[in-house]
Motif scaffolding. Structure first.
Motif, PDB file in Angstrom:
ATOM      1  N   UNK A 149       3.510   5.818  -3.060  1.00  0.00           N
ATOM      2  CA  UNK A 149       4.714   6.539  -3.483  1.00  0.00           C
ATOM      3  C   UNK A 149       4.875   6.524  -5.006  1.00  0.00           C
ATOM      4  N   UNK A 150       4.550   5.392  -5.624  1.00  0.00           N
ATOM      5  CA  UNK A 150       4.646   5.315  -7.090  1.00  0.00           C
ATOM      6  C   UNK A 150       3.648   6.266  -7.747  1.00  0.00           C
ATOM      7  N   UNK A 151       2.464   6.382  -7.171  1.00  0.00           N
ATOM      8  CA  UNK A 151       1.434   7.240  -7.752  1.00  0.00           C
ATOM      9  C   UNK A 151       1.770   8.721  -7.607  1.00  0.00           C
ATOM     10  N   UNK A 152       2.461   9.082  -6.536  1.00  0.00           N
ATOM     11  CA  UNK A 152       2.754  10.480  -6.255  1.00  0.00           C
ATOM     12  C   UNK A 152       4.018  10.967  -6.963  1.00  0.00           C
ATOM     13  N   UNK A 153       5.019  10.087  -7.138  1.00  0.00           N
ATOM     14  CA  UNK A 153       6.280  10.528  -7.739  1.00  0.00           C
ATOM     15  C   UNK A 153       6.081  11.032  -9.168  1.00  0.00           C
ATOM     16  N   UNK A 154       6.928  11.962  -9.574  1.00  0.00           N
ATOM     17  CA  UNK A 154       6.889  12.486 -10.936  1.00  0.00           C
ATOM     18  C   UNK A 154       7.627  11.536 -11.875  1.00  0.00           C
ATOM     19  N   UNK A 156      11.584   5.770  -8.223  1.00  0.00           N
ATOM     20  CA  UNK A 156      11.448   4.309  -8.339  1.00  0.00           C
ATOM     21  C   UNK A 156      11.019   3.928  -9.755  1.00  0.00           C
ATOM     22  N   UNK A 157      11.596   2.849 -10.261  1.00  0.00           N
ATOM     23  CA  UNK A 157      11.268   2.385 -11.615  1.00  0.00           C
ATOM     24  C   UNK A 157      10.009   1.521 -11.632  1.00  0.00           C
ATOM     25  N   UNK A 158       9.692   0.943 -10.491  1.00  0.00           N
ATOM     26  CA  UNK A 158       8.523   0.077 -10.425  1.00  0.00           C
ATOM     27  C   UNK A 158       8.353  -0.466  -9.025  1.00  0.00           C
ATOM     28  N   UNK A 159       7.425  -1.416  -8.882  1.00  0.00           N
ATOM     29  CA  UNK A 159       7.100  -1.964  -7.564  1.00  0.00           C
ATOM     30  C   UNK A 159       8.291  -2.631  -6.894  1.00  0.00           C
ATOM     31  N   UNK A 160       8.959  -3.537  -7.610  1.00  0.00           N
ATOM     32  CA  UNK A 160      10.086  -4.265  -7.019  1.00  0.00           C
ATOM     33  C   UNK A 160      11.245  -3.330  -6.704  1.00  0.00           C
ATOM     34  N   UNK A 171       0.324  -2.220 -10.854  1.00  0.00           N
ATOM     35  CA  UNK A 171       0.899  -3.532 -10.539  1.00  0.00           C
ATOM     36  C   UNK A 171       1.024  -3.721  -9.032  1.00  0.00           C
ATOM     37  N   UNK A 172       1.455  -2.659  -8.323  1.00  0.00           N
ATOM     38  CA  UNK A 172       1.557  -2.753  -6.860  1.00  0.00           C
ATOM     39  C   UNK A 172       0.178  -2.956  -6.246  1.00  0.00           C
ATOM     40  N   UNK A 181       0.845  -1.194   0.000  1.00  0.00           N
ATOM     41  CA  UNK A 181       0.000   0.000   0.000  1.00  0.00           C
ATOM     42  C   UNK A 181       0.882   1.246   0.000  1.00  0.00           C
ATOM     43  N   UNK A 182       1.927   1.222   0.823  1.00  0.00           N
ATOM     44  CA  UNK A 182       2.868   2.341   0.881  1.00  0.00           C
ATOM     45  C   UNK A 182       3.583   2.524  -0.458  1.00  0.00           C
ATOM     46  N   UNK A 183       4.048   1.416  -1.040  1.00  0.00           N
ATOM     47  CA  UNK A 183       4.747   1.471  -2.328  1.00  0.00           C
ATOM     48  C   UNK A 183       3.832   2.016  -3.414  1.00  0.00           C
ATOM     49  N   UNK A 184       2.600   1.544  -3.447  1.00  0.00           N
ATOM     50  CA  UNK A 184       1.634   2.024  -4.443  1.00  0.00           C
ATOM     51  C   UNK A 184       1.449   3.526  -4.339  1.00  0.00           C
TER      52      UNK A 184
END
Length: 313
Positions: A44-49, A54-58, A278-279, A39-42
């Motif tokens: 951060x991925x959604x907010x980053x420009x 990060x390149x992806x979930x992993x 994906x996350x 949930x945290x990773x998702x």
């Protein structure tokens, strides 16, 4: 018209409510612990420009673990546990609405659609303020923040967990007043009401289709455990664009859903609407299996004593 489904559904009137709530809270807490990092990773991925961090979930999982440790994957977790209250309100509203709608329409898809949407409306009214605070805590990276607010250290010392929470709450209130805690409320409703309204009908649809394709002695719980993730993947894919916008509105302090959408499209194009998908699916798959198996088992364990022997699974 009589419902011809093969898999029996335990309705609200069949339950021992005390068992249902006690088992439900314990089950929900275990699920939260297991899926919170994603949930945290998702978020951060959604907010980053773009892919600036990060390149992806992993990649996000590895980098957070390396730079922030295990604790970094659980930022905002203790605050987020207060959503256990909204979780219980969700299932209560869902079951009671199903019971009410059944007076007028006994079609399972209709009952699930109306009950799912209604339950999400009630739950989000409680969840949004908690989400706003926990998401700002999720954005606290080592020495910096991805969001509007940054936890301030006092005399060079790191604030304790609830000290960080208090600091974020004060900053939100100073910047936006009480309305700040409901920032993104409409976006949340536009995300989670459709998500919930779609998930339940698809869940029952997939379960019924699998039931018709498998031998009669196939355990119903197995079919439900497969149907849950399929429904979650379907609902997540359909509602992810709105979820990306919701996250940005809440974390970046945006005031307009339309302007946020236009900015996202201008900066990242249509692919920006798939960020964190994906996350979201990865976190939804195991959690939905546990939720479905747990929820269906919970309802069986919570059956009123006089009904236990009359049910066959």
């Amino acid at each position: 018209m009589e419902d011809k489904r093969n898999i029996p559904i335990i309705e609200w009137e069949h339950l021992d409510k005390r068992k249902f709530y006690v088992f439900g809270i314990c089950m929900t807490m275990m699920i939260r612990v297991s899926v919170y990092p994603f949930t945290l990773i998702r978020t951060r991925l959604q907010v980053q420009k773009g892919k600036s961090l990060y390149k992806g979930t992993f990649d996000a999982f590895v980098k957070i673990l390396r730079t922030e440790g295990t604790a970094g994957l659980y930022r905002g977790f203790l605050v987020n546990t207060f959503t256990l209250i909204s979780g219980q309100c969700y299932v209560t509203t869902y079951e009671l609405t199903r019971k009410y709608v059944s007076r007028y329409n006994n079609n399972n898809a209709v009952k699930s659609l109306v009950a799912g949407g209604s339950a999400s409306l009630v739950a989000q009214s409680i969840t949004v303020p908690i989400d706003v605070v926990s998401q700002h805590l999720m954005m606290q990276r080592k020495g910096e923040s991805m969001g509007r607010f940054k936890v301030r250290n006092q005399d060079g010392k790191r604030l304790l967990v609830f000290g960080q929470t208090k600091d974020i709450i004060v900053q939100i209130f100073k910047a936006d007043g009480f309305r700040g805690f409901y920032r993104g409320y409409v976006a949340s409703l536009l995300t989670y009401i459709p998500n919930s309204a779609v998930w339940w009908p698809f869940y029952h649809f997939y379960a019924e289709q699998l039931s018709s394709l498998t031998p009669k002695d196939c355990p119903h719980l197995l079919l439900q455990a497969i149907s849950g993730p399929l429904a979650a993947a379907t609902a997540s894919t359909l509602t992810n664009p709105m979820d990306v916008i919701r996250a940005r509105v809440q974390v970046e302090g945006k005031s307009s859903i339309i302007l946020t959408f236009r900015q996202l499209m201008a900066e990242e194009g249509p692919w920006g609407l798939t960020k964190g998908l994906s996350a979201r699916i990865i976190s939804a798959t195991p959690s939905t299996i546990v939720i479905v198996v747990g929820y269906e088992t919970l309802k069986k364990l919570s059956l009123r004593p006089e009904l236990v022997d009359s049910r066959h699974w």
